[in-house]
Design a protein around this motif. Structure first.
Motif, mmCIF file in Angstrom:
data_model
loop_
_atom_site.group_PDB
_atom_site.id
_atom_site.type_symbol
_atom_site.label_atom_id
_atom_site.label_comp_id
_atom_site.label_asym_id
_atom_site.label_seq_id
_atom_site.Cartn_x
_atom_site.Cartn_y
_atom_site.Cartn_z
ATOM 1 N N PRO A 1 0.844 -1.205 0.000
ATOM 2 C CA PRO A 1 0.000 0.000 0.000
ATOM 3 C C PRO A 1 0.876 1.250 0.000
ATOM 4 C CG PRO A 1 -0.810 -1.598 1.598
ATOM 5 C CD PRO A 1 0.527 -2.105 1.131
ATOM 6 N N ALA A 2 0.578 2.176 -0.898
ATOM 7 C CA ALA A 2 1.442 3.341 -1.082
ATOM 8 C C ALA A 2 1.578 4.168 0.193
ATOM 9 C CB ALA A 2 0.905 4.212 -2.222
ATOM 10 N N HIS A 3 0.495 4.321 0.952
ATOM 11 C CA HIS A 3 0.546 5.219 2.114
ATOM 12 C C HIS A 3 1.295 4.621 3.290
ATOM 13 C CE1 HIS A 3 -2.743 2.634 3.392
ATOM 14 N NE2 HIS A 3 -2.698 3.188 4.595
ATOM 15 N N THR A 4 1.685 3.327 3.197
ATOM 16 C CA THR A 4 2.459 2.716 4.274
ATOM 17 C C THR A 4 3.951 2.719 3.983
ATOM 18 O OG1 THR A 4 2.425 0.442 3.386
ATOM 19 C CG2 THR A 4 0.507 1.152 4.671
ATOM 20 N N THR A 5 4.360 3.245 2.844
ATOM 21 C CA THR A 5 5.767 3.201 2.453
ATOM 22 C C THR A 5 6.306 4.603 2.202
ATOM 23 O OG1 THR A 5 5.329 3.056 0.080
ATOM 24 C CG2 THR A 5 5.364 0.988 1.302
ATOM 25 N N ALA A 6 7.593 4.777 2.487
ATOM 26 C CA ALA A 6 8.238 6.046 2.154
ATOM 27 C C ALA A 6 8.222 6.262 0.649
ATOM 28 C CB ALA A 6 9.670 6.051 2.681
ATOM 29 N N LEU A 7 8.405 5.186 -0.115
ATOM 30 C CA LEU A 7 8.368 5.292 -1.573
ATOM 31 C C LEU A 7 7.037 5.871 -2.043
ATOM 32 C CD1 LEU A 7 9.923 1.809 -2.295
ATOM 33 C CD2 LEU A 7 10.890 3.948 -3.176
ATOM 34 N N GLY A 8 5.943 5.296 -1.550
ATOM 35 C CA GLY A 8 4.627 5.759 -1.969
ATOM 36 C C GLY A 8 4.337 7.177 -1.528
ATOM 37 N N LYS A 9 4.644 7.480 -0.279
ATOM 38 C CA LYS A 9 4.353 8.828 0.232
ATOM 39 C C LYS A 9 5.162 9.901 -0.481
ATOM 40 C CE LYS A 9 4.911 7.435 4.541
ATOM 41 N NZ LYS A 9 4.960 7.409 6.035
ATOM 42 N N SER A 10 6.391 9.553 -0.911
ATOM 43 C CA SER A 10 7.204 10.547 -1.616
ATOM 44 C C SER A 10 6.573 10.925 -2.951
ATOM 45 C CB SER A 10 8.627 10.021 -1.829
ATOM 46 O OG SER A 10 8.657 8.988 -2.800
ATOM 47 N N MET A 11 5.835 9.985 -3.579
ATOM 48 C CA MET A 11 5.144 10.301 -4.825
ATOM 49 C C MET A 11 3.797 10.968 -4.564
ATOM 50 S SD MET A 11 6.024 6.978 -7.251
ATOM 51 C CE MET A 11 6.021 5.686 -5.996
ATOM 52 N N LEU A 12 3.053 10.472 -3.586
ATOM 53 C CA LEU A 12 1.748 11.052 -3.270
ATOM 54 C C LEU A 12 1.859 12.508 -2.834
ATOM 55 C CD1 LEU A 12 0.192 8.084 -1.248
ATOM 56 C CD2 LEU A 12 -0.334 8.742 -3.606
ATOM 57 N N ALA A 13 2.986 12.876 -2.244
ATOM 58 C CA ALA A 13 3.154 14.247 -1.735
ATOM 59 C C ALA A 13 3.041 15.290 -2.822
ATOM 60 C CB ALA A 13 4.508 14.372 -1.028
ATOM 61 N N TRP A 14 3.308 14.917 -4.085
ATOM 62 C CA TRP A 14 3.299 15.896 -5.177
ATOM 63 C C TRP A 14 1.982 15.895 -5.954
ATOM 64 C CZ3 TRP A 14 6.805 19.159 -4.101
ATOM 65 C CH2 TRP A 14 8.000 18.741 -3.509
ATOM 66 N N MET A 15 0.974 15.198 -5.436
ATOM 67 C CA MET A 15 -0.329 15.185 -6.077
ATOM 68 C C MET A 15 -1.285 16.103 -5.337
ATOM 69 S SD MET A 15 -0.594 11.081 -6.894
ATOM 70 C CE MET A 15 -2.146 11.291 -7.761
ATOM 71 N N ASP A 16 -2.254 16.671 -6.052
ATOM 72 C CA ASP A 16 -3.247 17.545 -5.439
ATOM 73 C C ASP A 16 -4.175 16.733 -4.535
ATOM 74 O OD1 ASP A 16 -2.287 19.760 -6.770
ATOM 75 O OD2 ASP A 16 -3.612 19.466 -8.487
ATOM 76 N N PRO A 17 -4.645 17.334 -3.423
ATOM 77 C CA PRO A 17 -5.573 16.607 -2.536
ATOM 78 C C PRO A 17 -6.806 16.089 -3.267
ATOM 79 C CG PRO A 17 -4.759 18.584 -1.448
ATOM 80 C CD PRO A 17 -4.265 18.641 -2.868
ATOM 81 N N GLU A 18 -7.319 16.872 -4.232
ATOM 82 C CA GLU A 18 -8.502 16.436 -4.972
ATOM 83 C C GLU A 18 -8.211 15.158 -5.755
ATOM 84 O OE1 GLU A 18 -7.195 19.429 -5.102
ATOM 85 O OE2 GLU A 18 -8.696 20.728 -4.134
ATOM 86 N N ASP A 19 -7.010 15.085 -6.319
ATOM 87 C CA ASP A 19 -6.638 13.892 -7.075
ATOM 88 C C ASP A 19 -6.433 12.698 -6.144
ATOM 89 O OD1 ASP A 19 -6.660 15.382 -9.448
ATOM 90 O OD2 ASP A 19 -4.602 16.036 -9.111
ATOM 91 N N LEU A 20 -5.887 12.958 -4.960
ATOM 92 C CA LEU A 20 -5.721 11.886 -3.985
ATOM 93 C C LEU A 20 -7.078 11.330 -3.566
ATOM 94 C CD1 LEU A 20 -2.920 13.348 -1.696
ATOM 95 C CD2 LEU A 20 -2.742 11.348 -3.174
ATOM 96 N N ASP A 21 -8.052 12.233 -3.373
ATOM 97 C CA ASP A 21 -9.395 11.789 -3.001
ATOM 98 C C ASP A 21 -9.994 10.880 -4.067
ATOM 99 O OD1 ASP A 21 -9.415 13.134 -0.607
ATOM 100 O OD2 ASP A 21 -10.354 14.938 -1.419
ATOM 101 N N GLU A 22 -9.649 11.155 -5.325
ATOM 102 C CA GLU A 22 -10.213 10.381 -6.428
ATOM 103 C C GLU A 22 -9.564 9.009 -6.568
ATOM 104 O OE1 GLU A 22 -10.542 10.589 -11.302
ATOM 105 O OE2 GLU A 22 -10.272 12.441 -10.148
ATOM 106 N N ILE A 23 -8.228 8.942 -6.497
ATOM 107 C CA ILE A 23 -7.545 7.666 -6.756
ATOM 108 C C ILE A 23 -7.223 6.899 -5.479
ATOM 109 C CG2 ILE A 23 -6.490 8.630 -8.822
ATOM 110 C CD1 ILE A 23 -3.806 8.554 -7.271
ATOM 111 N N PHE A 24 -7.443 7.525 -4.338
ATOM 112 C CA PHE A 24 -6.971 6.968 -3.076
ATOM 113 C C PHE A 24 -8.068 7.014 -2.018
ATOM 114 C CE2 PHE A 24 -3.546 6.775 0.251
ATOM 115 C CZ PHE A 24 -2.810 5.755 -0.322
#
Length: 268
Positions: free
Chosen positions: A150-173
């Motif tokens: 799961p992306a939100h449990t890893t440093a790898l995933g969070k480093s990529m998610l950090a550069w996405m807009d909150p609205e986009d995170l709500d949609e894909i996550f």
């Protein structure tokens, strides 16, 4: 009396005699997206207008909408594919190119630090490991090439998610937060706060025991222009030790990003 006909303008979709109204919004958006061939092209407004065969004002209005929802991005050097388009390009072809460009820097990072090095891409709410280096130390880390987390449990995933807009995170996550409860983020507000801290650190993300017990990671996203397409991490034990090595991770990610963003690499 003869009826004169002409071929449709370049980029325009043909219409039937029974349905000769202007192209629909979907058709016009398709014309504009197809103007980006090859897909790494950077185009100015007038270039897109000519390629799509649409009025300039219409092209500009649709471009603005495509930028707002992430299909395209707009920078001083023109329009290009946005994060949403790049997400669908995370296939075998682009993954292979990322691995090729990253390989020498991953090897150098592993030799310099003696730590396990990961390379991963984001696939929906998960990360998928593209590469893993570490010699004898690699067996101490239960990750595997081709595996997911799961992306939100890893440093790898969070480093990529950090550069996405909150609205986009709500949609894909929308449903991933809450997994591994007690070890990681258990609601969206906690995740968004962590992503904000990552941005304030210049993109460095950490995890301690969230995906694998007793293991600490530091990661930084790899970008094509401003879009996160992958991430690399160092794996070890102890947050302090990882913080000392963090600048090396950030430097390697930046060099890979520059290599991937170069025109020769993107058109390969």
């Amino acid at each position: 009396m003869s009826i004169l006909t002409s071929a449709p303008a370049a980029g325009c979709l043909p219409t039937s005699p029974a349905n000769s109204q202007a192209p629909s919004m979907v058709s016009r958006m398709t014309m504009i997206m197809e103007a980006f061939e090859p897909q790494d092209a950077r185009l100015l407004l007038d270039e897109i207008t000519i390629r799509a065969g649409l009025p300039r004002s219409t092209t500009h209005r649709i471009l603005d909408q495509l930028v707002q929802i992430g299909w395209l991005e707009h920078t001083p050097d023109g329009y290009g594919m946005g994060w949403r388009s790049l997400k669908y390009r995370n296939n075998d072809s682009i993954s292979s190119r990322i691995r090729t460009e990253a390989a020498p820097l991953l090897h150098e990072l592993q030799i310099r630090t003696g730590k396990v090095v990961h390379l991963a891409v984001l696939e929906g709410t998960n990360i998928r490991y593209l590469d893993k280096l570490g010699g004898a130390n690699a067996t101490a880390v239960p990750s595997r090439v081709g595996g997911i987390n799961p992306a939100h449990t890893t440093a790898l995933g969070k480093s990529m998610l950090a550069w996405m807009d909150p609205e986009d995170l709500d949609e894909i996550f929308p449903n991933a937060v809450g997994q591994n409860a007690g070890k990681t983020m258990n609601d969206s507000s906690m995740l968004y706060s962590e992503l904000a801290r990552i941005r304030r650190r210049g993109g460095l993300a950490y995890e301690t025991g969230e995906s694998y017990e007793g293991i600490t990671c530091v990661a930084s996203a790899i970008k094509i222009r401003r879009n996160p397409v992958a991430a690399l991490s160092l794996v070890g034990r102890g947050r302090d030790a990882m913080e000392l090595l963090a600048p090396l991770v950030q430097q390697a990610a930046r060099k890979i990003s520059e290599s991937l963003s170069a025109p020769a690499s993107m058109s390969a």
